[in-house]
Design a protein around this motif. Structure first.
Motif, PDB file in Angstrom:
ATOM      1  N   ASP A 147       0.813  -1.212   0.000  1.00 50.40           N
ATOM      2  CA  ASP A 147       0.000   0.000   0.000  1.00 50.40           C
ATOM      3  C   ASP A 147       0.851   1.269   0.000  1.00 50.40           C
ATOM      4  O   ASP A 147       0.516   2.255  -0.664  1.00 50.40           O
ATOM      5  CB  ASP A 147      -0.940   0.013   1.209  1.00 50.40           C
ATOM      6  N   ASP A 148       1.934   1.272   0.764  1.00 50.16           N
ATOM      7  CA  ASP A 148       2.758   2.474   0.864  1.00 50.16           C
ATOM      8  C   ASP A 148       3.376   2.823  -0.492  1.00 50.16           C
ATOM      9  O   ASP A 148       3.383   3.998  -0.895  1.00 50.16           O
ATOM     10  CB  ASP A 148       3.859   2.290   1.915  1.00 50.16           C
ATOM     11  N   THR A 149       3.898   1.838  -1.175  1.00 50.22           N
ATOM     12  CA  THR A 149       4.482   2.090  -2.500  1.00 50.22           C
ATOM     13  C   THR A 149       3.421   2.574  -3.468  1.00 50.22           C
ATOM     14  O   THR A 149       3.656   3.469  -4.285  1.00 50.22           O
ATOM     15  CB  THR A 149       5.145   0.812  -3.052  1.00 50.22           C
ATOM     16  N   ALA A 150       2.232   1.994  -3.367  1.00 54.05           N
ATOM     17  CA  ALA A 150       1.143   2.407  -4.248  1.00 54.05           C
ATOM     18  C   ALA A 150       0.756   3.864  -3.996  1.00 54.05           C
ATOM     19  O   ALA A 150       0.476   4.613  -4.946  1.00 54.05           O
ATOM     20  CB  ALA A 150      -0.064   1.499  -4.036  1.00 54.05           C
ATOM     21  N   THR A 151       0.747   4.298  -2.739  1.00 61.84           N
ATOM     22  CA  THR A 151       0.396   5.676  -2.416  1.00 61.84           C
ATOM     23  C   THR A 151       1.406   6.654  -2.998  1.00 61.84           C
ATOM     24  O   THR A 151       1.042   7.673  -3.607  1.00 61.84           O
ATOM     25  CB  THR A 151       0.315   5.860  -0.886  1.00 61.84           C
ATOM     26  N   VAL A 152       2.686   6.355  -2.850  1.00 60.40           N
ATOM     27  CA  VAL A 152       3.748   7.202  -3.401  1.00 60.40           C
ATOM     28  C   VAL A 152       3.662   7.233  -4.931  1.00 60.40           C
ATOM     29  O   VAL A 152       3.801   8.286  -5.556  1.00 60.40           O
ATOM     30  CB  VAL A 152       5.124   6.699  -2.938  1.00 60.40           C
ATOM     31  N   THR A 153       3.404   6.078  -5.515  1.00 58.01           N
ATOM     32  CA  THR A 153       3.340   5.959  -6.977  1.00 58.01           C
ATOM     33  C   THR A 153       2.169   6.739  -7.547  1.00 58.01           C
ATOM     34  O   THR A 153       2.294   7.430  -8.572  1.00 58.01           O
ATOM     35  CB  THR A 153       3.232   4.474  -7.373  1.00 58.01           C
ATOM     36  N   ALA A 154       1.018   6.629  -6.898  1.00 53.82           N
ATOM     37  CA  ALA A 154      -0.160   7.349  -7.377  1.00 53.82           C
ATOM     38  C   ALA A 154       0.076   8.850  -7.365  1.00 53.82           C
ATOM     39  O   ALA A 154      -0.284   9.563  -8.321  1.00 53.82           O
ATOM     40  CB  ALA A 154      -1.372   6.988  -6.518  1.00 53.82           C
TER      41      ALA A 154
END
Length: 331
Positions: free
Chosen positions: A285-292
């Protein structure tokens, strides 16, 4: 003539190809729920409002403006007539309302989504005269009329949910594959349109023997890794050897974005379907938040752009809770 009940249906967005499986892999996605709120519906909604003397269609939704002004050219209406022909008898005409929530020419299976929600809705409303196999074939033929070729990698996941492997020549048509439940996929649409026909036109007319073997090998490697639940091997196999080399000039930002996002922990960045939407496969989830946040800042081009953090949508097309028609309900 009006009904006291509104029948409502939904079909999810989908990513075709998934890099390694050109025309053979497709995935249905849904946004992650935020807090206690209901998950957002990333896909089209069709409402059957009433039976009446003539077929009619009202359109709303964020991406209504991307559809042809002439409603008679809408896929939902053409699907009704195709469905009626497949059933083999005249059907009552309907008052319909399409909520167009997916951008057109985006690589998110927009046309397939409209086709799937329409055909699924008509089949359910009229007592399921078509089998699931017949329904899927009807959807693929309708999609072929839009994209220029019959393929199942958007309609199958939108109808059935999950990650679908197409099975050419098999009566089953597709099979649901395993997935890694912790994977998150960021879908980023820049707001520009790239037609599937145009994106297919740049593809090579044929592959060499060596390229064909490499394509089959990578797809086999990916599927094997899914069944073995070998995440590292699955990620290593996510290589687009068919479409991406030809389509990268249409999406020139891809190499630089891939370089930056790989450094941020993204497992893979690929073209969703024919593009221009990109999908970023994230391990958590954390990587997805940064990526988005990064894609929204560096890939969005106008007000039509959107970015979603998604999980696999295990459910495909489905009926939503019915609603009571209110006085003055537009039909």
């Amino acid at each position: 003539m009006t009904n006291s009940t509104i029948h409502r249906y939904f079909a999810p967005a989908s990513t075709g190809n998934f890099s390694v499986g050109f025309d053979l892999l497709g995935v249905a996605f849904e946004p992650l729920p935020v807090g206690s709120a209901e998950p957002e519906l990333l896909g089209d909604v069709l409402e059957i409002l009433a039976e009446q003397s003539e077929l009619s269609l009202h359109i709303s939704g964020r991406y209504r403006h991307q559809l042809p002004a002439d409603r008679s050219d809408n896929l939902v209406l053409s699907c009704f007539y195709a469905f009626e022909q497949a059933v083999g008898k005249p059907l009552p005409r309907l008052a319909l309302h399409l909520q167009k929530n997916l951008p057109v020419g985006s690589g998110l299976g927009s046309s397939a989504c409209s086709i799937v929600v329409a055909c699924y809705a008509f089949n359910d409303y009229f007592g399921q005269p078509l089998t699931q196999l017949q329904l899927l074939q009807l959807m693929a033929e309708a999609e072929g009329g839009v994209s220029g070729s019959v393929h199942y990698d958007n309609v199958a996941p939108s109808l059935l949910g999950g990650l679908q492997l197409m099975l050419p020549g098999s009566e089953q048509l597709s099979r649901t594959l395993p997935w890694f439940s912790h994977w998150r996929v960021v879908l980023s649409y820049p707001g520009t349109v790239l037609s599937t026909r145009a994106a297919r036109a740049v593809l090579p007319a044929q592959l060499s023997l060596a390229d064909s073997i490499s394509f089959a090998g990578m797809l086999s490697r990916f599927i094997s890794a899914l069944y073995c639940q070998d995440e590292a091997e699955a990620v290593a196999a996510l290589q687009d050897l068919v479409a991406e080399p030809a389509r990268t000039p249409l999406i020139p930002e891809l190499p630089a974005l891939r370089h930056e996002l790989t450094a941020k922990g993204v497992l893979h960045l690929g073209i969703s379907g024919a593009g221009p939407t990109l999908f970023a496969l994230c391990p958590d989830d954390d990587t997805a938040t940064v990526t988005a946040a990064y894609l929204q800042q560096h890939y969005a081009k106008n007000a039509d752009a959107c970015t979603h953090i998604c999980q696999l949508s295990a459910a495909g097309a489905r009926a939503l809770p019915k609603q009571a028609a209110t006085n003055g309900q537009r039909i």
